[in-house]
Design an enzyme around this catalytic site. Structure first.
Site, mmCIF file in Angstrom:
data_model
loop_
_atom_site.group_PDB
_atom_site.id
_atom_site.type_symbol
_atom_site.label_atom_id
_atom_site.label_comp_id
_atom_site.label_asym_id
_atom_site.label_seq_id
_atom_site.Cartn_x
_atom_site.Cartn_y
_atom_site.Cartn_z
ATOM 1 N N GLU A 175 3.815 2.697 -1.940
ATOM 2 C CA GLU A 175 3.373 2.796 -3.245
ATOM 3 C C GLU A 175 4.410 3.414 -4.566
ATOM 4 O O GLU A 175 4.011 4.335 -5.173
ATOM 5 C CB GLU A 175 2.012 3.621 -3.370
ATOM 6 N N GLU A 197 -3.015 -1.346 2.956
ATOM 7 C CA GLU A 197 -4.002 -0.145 2.430
ATOM 8 C C GLU A 197 -5.070 -1.011 1.976
ATOM 9 O O GLU A 197 -5.056 -1.747 0.997
ATOM 10 C CB GLU A 197 -3.549 0.768 1.668
#
Ligand SMILES: *[C@@H]1O[C@H](CO)[C@@H](O)[C@H](O)[C@H]1NC(C)=O
Ligand SMILES: *[C@@H]1O[C@H](CO)[C@@H](O)[C@H](O)[C@H]1NC(C)=O
Ligand SMILES: *[C@@H]1O[C@H](CO)[C@@H](O)[C@H](O)[C@H]1NC(C)=O
Length: 413
Positions: free
Chosen positions: A234, A346
């Site tokens: 991320e 995710e």
């Protein structure tokens, strides 16, 4: 995304129910970065999670303004329940997996890593039975696990240095437990493109320091064909996406030159690896330039995340969208036209009827587009409490493991 900053975790047993910032006994930082809010997951673990409102709320240990995130823990056994999957799926994705979290507890969205917050998901290291969880999941057909870990932990805070034998040895116990199941195992550096606030290649660590980390990891695992290199979890608010692609290239080159020539490498874009803005915000175009040293893109897979709640955060128990038309359709078309593939490392939701509905829909779409979407990895099991809002932690009774509602309804292969 909200799977992020562990503000604090404390203690290896659930203690008091009193809520203090950062968790029972937490002695580290107690303020969330702007845009995130301290969220108590349980008495011994709190996280800074992105706020649904702009501006963010800072949080101190004396504050009681926590968000009490969903405690819906409805679950049922994985056998004998009818799936409510939209089940128009005709295909089958190559990879279905779960994040086995714990070594990342203490990782902040600013790239900090509070090493004392780590909670290894291994009974041998005093934590929950992540190895048993993985064995259970594999018995159901799962074949990939993502094993988040902080950069600082692996090198014991020595930026650019060698892997720390003790710390990387403990993490390796988790990698080996994963490999022992026969599954693929993603090494996920959970640092948000940062080290202690500085962005890699853009004022923070140099690309050479980042490449050094990956060279050392790849050297250690080059003979393991089922290890997958997750370059970075991320990245967000990275100012120059083209410079970022250069940092990713440095990692890829280092991995290949260390002798890990065949394994998959996951390439992450900006904006929390958002599947929705991977193309529109320029990540796709920039990362298309990343190649293996021989000029090919073999086994260079784009890494994307997607949550289905109202603010894309993965903090809410309820889901509001499958985001197929906004995210997956444009991404799949783009991947196809560029001859590339992506893995959703995710995704998740609460154990609620709305998330069952939308997750099943998302999974069905991925199965229908498995030529370009290789699969999905749910967030999260491992060291999370079963009361964590996005828990995929199976519960064990004797030799029987029971899955959460969302896992048994939608995410199970
Ligand atoms: C980041 O992604 C979210 C959706 O996932 C979107 O709402 C937001 O506008 C994106 N931000 C940028 C800067 O692209
Ligand atoms: C990505 O989003 C940010 C924030 O909205 C913006 O400043 C930047 O120009 C965008 N980049 C591209 C390539 O669209
Ligand atoms: C995708 O999800 C976001 C929030 O999670 C929502 O704002 C957006 O409208 C959704 N788009 C579609 C087409 O479902």
């Amino acid at each position: 995304m909200k799977t992020l900053v562990a503000l604090g975790f404390v203690g290896f047993s659930a203690l008091s129910s009193s809520i203090t910032g950062g968790g029972t006994g937490w002695t580290g930082a107690t303020t969330c970065v702007s845009g995130s809010t301290c969220t108590v997951l349980n008495a011994y673990y709190s996280q800074c999670l992105p706020s649904s409102t702009t501006g963010g709320t800072s949080h101190t240990t004396s504050s009681t303004s926590h968000t009490s995130s969903g405690t819906s823990t409805s679950s049922h056994t994985s056998t004998g329940t009818s799936s409510s999957a939209s089940a128009t799926s005709t295909g089958k994705v190559k990879f279905v997996g779960v994040n086995i979290a714990g070594f990342d507890f203490g990782c902040g969205t600013d790239g900090s890593d509070t090493l004392t917050s780590i909670y290894p998901p291994l009974t041998a290291l005093g934590g929950p039975d992540g190895a048993g969880q993985m064995q259970h999941f594999v018995s159901e057909g799962y074949n990939i696990f993502r094993l988040p870990v902080g950069w600082q932990y692996l090198v014991n805070n020595n930026l650019g240095g060698a892997l720390d034998a003790t710390n990387s040895g403990k993490y390796d116990q988790l990698v080996q437990a994963c490999l022992a199941t026969g599954a693929y195992c993603i090494i996920d550096i959970h640092n948000y493109a940062r080290w202690n606030g500085g962005i890699i290649g853009q004022g923070g660590p140099t690309n050479a320091q980042f490449a050094s980390l990956w060279s050392n990891i790849a050297t250690k695992y080059k003979s393991q064909s089922k290890v997958v290199f997750g370059v970075m979890n991320e990245p967000h608010d990275v100012p120059d996406i083209n410079l970022w692609a250069g940092s990713v290239q440095a990692a890829v080159t280092a991995i290949r030159q260390a002798g890990a020539t065949t394994q998959m490498i996951l390439l992450p874009g900006n904006n929390w690896t958002s599947a929705q803005t991977f193309i529109s915000n320029g990540s796709g175009a920039a990362l298309l330039t990343v190649t293996n040293p021989d000029g090919t893109t073999t086994n260079l897979i784009f890494d994307v995340h997607k949550y289905l709640d109202s603010d894309n955060s993965g903090t809410n128990a309820e889901c509001v969208t499958d985001n197929v038309s906004s995210s997956w359709q444009p991404l799949a078309a783009w991947l196809r036209s560029n001859g590339r593939q992506a893995l959703n490392t995710e995704t998740g939701g609460g154990n609620t009827a709305s998330c069952v509905q939308y997750m099943c829909s998302q999974v069905a779409y991925m199965k229908q587009n498995s030529d370009v979407i290789l699969g999905y990895v749910g967030w999260a099991a491992g060291a999370f409490a079963t009361s964590y809002v996005l828990s995929e932690v199976p519960t064990r009774s004797g030799s029987t493991w029971t899955d959460t509602l969302l896992v048994s309804s939608c995410m199970k292969p």
